[in-house]
Design a protein around this motif. Structure first.
Motif, PDB file in Angstrom:
ATOM      1  N   MET A 110     -53.958-132.536  39.826  1.00 48.62           N
ATOM      2  CA  MET A 110     -53.154-131.901  38.786  1.00 48.62           C
ATOM      3  C   MET A 110     -52.236-130.912  39.492  1.00 48.62           C
ATOM      4  N   ARG A 111     -51.114-130.561  38.891  1.00 46.39           N
ATOM      5  CA  ARG A 111     -50.193-129.677  39.601  1.00 46.39           C
ATOM      6  C   ARG A 111     -49.835-128.438  38.787  1.00 46.39           C
ATOM      7  N   ALA A 112     -49.354-127.424  39.489  1.00 44.77           N
ATOM      8  CA  ALA A 112     -48.945-126.179  38.857  1.00 44.77           C
ATOM      9  C   ALA A 112     -47.831-126.455  37.852  1.00 44.77           C
ATOM     10  N   PHE A 113     -47.751-125.601  36.836  1.00 44.54           N
ATOM     11  CA  PHE A 113     -46.721-125.773  35.811  1.00 44.54           C
ATOM     12  C   PHE A 113     -46.300-124.398  35.300  1.00 44.54           C
ATOM     13  N   ARG A 114     -45.186-124.389  34.593  1.00 44.57           N
ATOM     14  CA  ARG A 114     -44.643-123.147  34.075  1.00 44.57           C
ATOM     15  C   ARG A 114     -44.747-123.112  32.555  1.00 44.57           C
ATOM     16  N   LEU A 115     -45.183-121.953  32.033  1.00 45.18           N
ATOM     17  CA  LEU A 115     -45.020-121.653  30.616  1.00 45.18           C
ATOM     18  C   LEU A 115     -43.902-120.632  30.513  1.00 45.18           C
ATOM     19  N   ARG A 116     -43.001-120.836  29.579  1.00 44.79           N
ATOM     20  CA  ARG A 116     -41.948-119.852  29.324  1.00 44.79           C
ATOM     21  C   ARG A 116     -42.249-119.223  27.967  1.00 44.79           C
ATOM     22  N   LEU A 117     -42.832-118.020  27.999  1.00 48.11           N
ATOM     23  CA  LEU A 117     -43.145-117.300  26.767  1.00 48.11           C
ATOM     24  C   LEU A 117     -41.848-116.709  26.227  1.00 48.11           C
ATOM     25  N   ASN A 118     -41.475-117.081  25.000  1.00 46.59           N
ATOM     26  CA  ASN A 118     -40.178-116.635  24.493  1.00 46.59           C
ATOM     27  C   ASN A 118     -40.217-116.033  23.091  1.00 46.59           C
ATOM     28  N   ARG A 119     -41.437-115.913  22.507  1.00 48.02           N
ATOM     29  CA  ARG A 119     -41.525-115.310  21.179  1.00 48.02           C
ATOM     30  C   ARG A 119     -42.946-114.867  20.893  1.00 48.02           C
ATOM     31  N   ILE A 120     -43.065-114.003  19.888  1.00 48.77           N
ATOM     32  CA  ILE A 120     -44.358-113.537  19.378  1.00 48.77           C
ATOM     33  C   ILE A 120     -44.394-113.903  17.905  1.00 48.77           C
ATOM     34  N   ARG A 121     -45.505-114.485  17.474  1.00 48.80           N
ATOM     35  CA  ARG A 121     -45.597-114.945  16.087  1.00 48.80           C
ATOM     36  C   ARG A 121     -47.026-114.833  15.593  1.00 48.80           C
ATOM     37  N   SER A 122     -47.198-114.790  14.281  1.00 46.36           N
ATOM     38  CA  SER A 122     -48.538-114.759  13.711  1.00 46.36           C
ATOM     39  C   SER A 122     -48.887-116.119  13.121  1.00 46.36           C
ATOM     40  N   ASP A 123     -50.171-116.402  13.102  1.00 45.38           N
ATOM     41  CA  ASP A 123     -50.703-117.621  12.486  1.00 45.38           C
ATOM     42  C   ASP A 123     -52.002-117.272  11.788  1.00 45.38           C
ATOM     43  N   ARG A 124     -52.270-117.954  10.707  1.00 45.41           N
ATOM     44  CA  ARG A 124     -53.589-117.863  10.078  1.00 45.41           C
ATOM     45  C   ARG A 124     -54.183-119.257  10.142  1.00 45.41           C
ATOM     46  N   TRP A 125     -55.338-119.371  10.809  1.00 44.27           N
ATOM     47  CA  TRP A 125     -55.971-120.682  10.936  1.00 44.27           C
ATOM     48  C   TRP A 125     -56.475-121.120   9.564  1.00 44.27           C
ATOM     49  N   PRO A 126     -56.372-122.408   9.244  1.00 44.77           N
ATOM     50  CA  PRO A 126     -56.734-122.894   7.902  1.00 44.77           C
ATOM     51  C   PRO A 126     -58.149-122.540   7.480  1.00 44.77           C
ATOM     52  N   ASP A 127     -59.090-122.532   8.417  1.00 48.10           N
ATOM     53  CA  ASP A 127     -60.488-122.288   8.055  1.00 48.10           C
ATOM     54  C   ASP A 127     -60.901-120.826   8.225  1.00 48.10           C
ATOM     55  N   GLU A 128     -59.943-119.938   8.458  1.00 48.84           N
ATOM     56  CA  GLU A 128     -60.264-118.534   8.684  1.00 48.84           C
ATOM     57  C   GLU A 128     -59.353-117.628   7.873  1.00 48.84           C
ATOM     58  N   GLU A 129     -59.841-116.442   7.612  1.00 53.37           N
ATOM     59  CA  GLU A 129     -59.029-115.428   6.945  1.00 53.37           C
ATOM     60  C   GLU A 129     -58.266-114.580   7.953  1.00 53.37           C
ATOM     61  N   ARG A 130     -58.713-114.615   9.211  1.00 53.79           N
ATOM     62  CA  ARG A 130     -58.104-113.743  10.214  1.00 53.79           C
ATOM     63  C   ARG A 130     -56.675-114.147  10.534  1.00 53.79           C
ATOM     64  N   ILE A 131     -55.866-113.146  10.837  1.00 56.31           N
ATOM     65  CA  ILE A 131     -54.485-113.376  11.227  1.00 56.31           C
ATOM     66  C   ILE A 131     -54.380-113.162  12.735  1.00 56.31           C
TER      67      ILE A 131
ATOM     68  N   ASP B 184     -50.181-130.508  29.325  1.00 57.53           N
ATOM     69  CA  ASP B 184     -50.916-131.506  28.541  1.00 57.53           C
ATOM     70  C   ASP B 184     -51.751-132.418  29.425  1.00 57.53           C
ATOM     71  N   ALA B 185     -51.227-132.771  30.598  1.00 62.51           N
ATOM     72  CA  ALA B 185     -51.986-133.636  31.512  1.00 62.51           C
ATOM     73  C   ALA B 185     -53.271-132.952  31.962  1.00 62.51           C
ATOM     74  N   LEU B 186     -53.197-131.669  32.281  1.00 63.57           N
ATOM     75  CA  LEU B 186     -54.392-130.935  32.715  1.00 63.57           C
ATOM     76  C   LEU B 186     -55.406-130.825  31.581  1.00 63.57           C
ATOM     77  N   LEU B 187     -54.939-130.502  30.358  1.00 61.34           N
ATOM     78  CA  LEU B 187     -55.850-130.413  29.222  1.00 61.34           C
ATOM     79  C   LEU B 187     -56.574-131.741  28.995  1.00 61.34           C
ATOM     80  N   GLN B 188     -55.802-132.824  29.004  1.00 58.98           N
ATOM     81  CA  GLN B 188     -56.398-134.139  28.757  1.00 58.98           C
ATOM     82  C   GLN B 188     -57.374-134.514  29.864  1.00 58.98           C
ATOM     83  N   PHE B 189     -57.025-134.197  31.095  1.00 56.16           N
ATOM     84  CA  PHE B 189     -57.893-134.507  32.230  1.00 56.16           C
ATOM     85  C   PHE B 189     -59.225-133.768  32.100  1.00 56.16           C
ATOM     86  N   LEU B 190     -59.170-132.462  31.836  1.00 50.73           N
ATOM     87  CA  LEU B 190     -60.404-131.677  31.710  1.00 50.73           C
ATOM     88  C   LEU B 190     -61.228-132.153  30.516  1.00 50.73           C
ATOM     89  N   ARG B 191     -60.559-132.445  29.406  1.00 54.02           N
ATOM     90  CA  ARG B 191     -61.256-132.916  28.199  1.00 54.02           C
ATOM     91  C   ARG B 191     -62.035-134.189  28.499  1.00 54.02           C
TER      92      ARG B 191
END
Length: 195
Positions: free
Chosen positions: A73-94, A108-115
């Motif tokens: 698997m190889r190194a990759f970049r995340l570009r964080l460009n915003r802050i946002r809120s979410d409420r998960w469907p099964d939770e009350e927490r924000i 995605d390749a790393l996630l799938q590989f580990l999974r």
């Protein structure tokens, strides 16, 4: 969470963490959240898990990471460009989180590989999105806030266990692995010089 957990994650380097912290401060979010803000020392991107902590879990996750490096698997970049809120469907927490611009294919390749690698020894892993949680229990929803993009090169992954109780808990790194930067990515290295 009362039960100790293990997971594979990555945490921002100090220069990236400083930029993330500054983005929170510039928007007045730290003051607004107060004790509801997730401690910066625990900011992370989950890659696999969490699972109940035990020796068998540690062996399975470590083996999956060893295999990922051999794949490689190889190194990759995340570009964080915003802050946002979410409420998960099964939770009350924000939740308030940094969000990434897009989903890198290597993420995605790393996630799938580990999974795949942790099966059948551990329960199926849920999907993870590219984000870093700022608060798991924010007092109110948050409109999307655009921030100056923060480039985060994810080159190290870690197997961690959650240690401690109350506000003093933290992730203890049990083992780490360095993801290679492939030649195709060399032209991007200047983006990741400490600032």
């Amino acid at each position: 969470m009362d039960t100790s957990r293990m997971m594979v994650m990555c945490q921002p380097s100090d220069p990236v963490l400083r930029r993330m912290s500054s983005a929170v401060d510039q928007r007045g979010l730290r003051e607004f959240l107060g004790a509801r803000m997730f401690p910066e020392r625990n900011w992370h991107q989950t890659l696999c898990g969490p699972y109940e902590a035990c020796h068998a879990t540690e062996r399975t996750l470590a083996r999956a990471c060893d295999t990922a490096l051999a794949a490689p698997m190889r190194a990759f970049r995340l570009r964080l460009n915003r802050i946002r809120s979410d409420r998960w469907p099964d939770e009350e927490r924000i939740h308030w989180s940094f969000l990434s611009q897009g989903r890198p294919s290597d993420f995605d390749a790393l996630l799938q590989f580990l999974r795949t690698e942790v099966q059948p020894d551990l329960p199926p892993d849920t999907g993870h999105t590219p984000h870093v949680t700022i608060s798991y229990r924010a007092p109110a929803p948050l409109d999307t806030l655009r921030i100056q993009p923060i480039d985060w090169l994810i080159q190290q992954i870690s197997l961690v266990v959650r240690q401690g109780t109350g506000n003093g808990w933290r992730y203890e790194v049990l083992q780490s692995w360095e993801l290679p930067i492939m030649p195709a990515n060399d032209h991007q290295l200047e983006l990741f010089a400490p600032q």
